[in-house]
Design an enzyme around this catalytic site. Sequence first.
Site, PDB file in Angstrom:
ATOM      1  N   THR A 185       0.828  -1.202   0.000  1.00  0.00           N
ATOM      2  CA  THR A 185       0.000   0.000   0.000  1.00  0.00           C
ATOM      3  C   THR A 185       0.863   1.253   0.000  1.00  0.00           C
ATOM      4  O   THR A 185       0.560   2.230  -0.697  1.00  0.00           O
ATOM      5  CB  THR A 185      -0.939   0.011   1.210  1.00  0.00           C
ATOM      6  OG1 THR A 185      -1.681  -1.220   1.254  1.00  0.00           O
ATOM      7  CG2 THR A 185      -1.917   1.168   1.135  1.00  0.00           C
ATOM      8  N   ASP A 186       1.942   1.248   0.760  1.00  0.00           N
ATOM      9  CA  ASP A 186       2.864   2.387   0.760  1.00  0.00           C
ATOM     10  C   ASP A 186       3.446   2.613  -0.633  1.00  0.00           C
ATOM     11  O   ASP A 186       3.519   3.754  -1.117  1.00  0.00           O
ATOM     12  CB  ASP A 186       4.003   2.146   1.749  1.00  0.00           C
ATOM     13  CG  ASP A 186       3.651   2.552   3.166  1.00  0.00           C
ATOM     14  OD1 ASP A 186       2.659   3.270   3.354  1.00  0.00           O
ATOM     15  OD2 ASP A 186       4.380   2.151   4.093  1.00  0.00           O
TER      16      ASP A 186
END
Length: 419
Positions: A191-192
């Site tokens: 997600t980062d």
Amino acid sequence: MDALASTLAATLRPAPLTGLRVLDLSRVLAGPWAGQMLADLGADVVKVEQPGRGDDTRSWGPPYLKDADGRDTAEAAYFQCANRNKRSLCIDLAAPEGQALVRKLAAESDVLLENFKLDGLKQYGLDAASLLALNPRLVYCSITGFGQDGPYAARAGYDFLIQGMGGLMSITGVPDGQPGAGPQKVGVAQTDILTGLYATIAVQAALAERERSGLGQHIDLALLDVQVAALGNQAANYLCGGKVPQRMGNAHPNIVPYQDFPTADGDMILAIGNDGQFSRFCAVAGHPEWAQDERFATNPQRVAHRAVLIPLMRQTTVMRTTAEWISAFEAQAVPCGPVNRIDQVFADPQVVARGLKVEMPHPTAGTVALVANPVRLSGSPVQYRLPPPLLGQHTDEVLQQWLGLDGAEIDGLRERKVV
């Protein structure tokens, strides 16, 4: 260098974002990933860090880079993955003089990246409204866990947390009812990284719009928003079909066979995307009758009858080694491949041929090995100019170049512990 290579080198243009100034106030991964992407594309990215400590990931080890004698340096491997091509500038944001310096730097910048909590920079007068008033052309990109509004806006957000809240862990892992079942995160901070890529796209879109309007703007990016958007076909399956997707291990919800299979010496991946490929698989596997079976002849039928087909295939794939299967399937254009460890990835002939490992000189480690940027531009390629910086390595250089401060002024700031 041969004549063709010399000609190509002579015709290359500067990297696309050459001349762009980016002030990177972000830490850890999502923001720094965006900063590195912009830097790789030619931008002058200055990473603002806390004196004496710096980005949290500088201490996220082991492993650490080794010096010439094989001893650990202070440079964690984690930090190296997202901070290439940047210059490090130490400023104490809690000091009024430090805040004033950042405002001056922002006035000279095209882009500012930050991932403080909601209103975390407002107390310093470094929020979007304040800096856009100072520099109306600034593209100010905020990355938070949950965005600038909504009931969760003030909460801290972390990749692992967002993978769970955003639905990814509900569709990742061993299916319910089987040994080892339960929610599972992806093996990297996916997600980062995706948020960093979305930030890169958004920044470049805002810069393109600035060419028309002459104005910058505030970009509001949330990890949760990105993770929900990145559910892709699984979200579409739910929104269109009304059925909640479940964990399926390595199987695909819409395509069969499209998963891992055991072999005589390990595992392999079969990624069969159409009926023609399935027919060729059946011929190689010694079961041409499967392609004629009405239960398996088309993908919708294979999806409906996967519980019958997959065990039959597994009984067959264990009869040969991974290498034997891959050789046979590739000869008939059946998509397949091994399940590589990371060391095998970097030894793979295709990965080697594509130059996905790059080595750069490093001031304390001698050299640092990094993963290459996958973007290939024929006329203005990515450049590897600077290794990930030491903490504060470029403080004097940046203050001189961007703000015109002289040595005495910088020494004074350092004596007062502002930089």
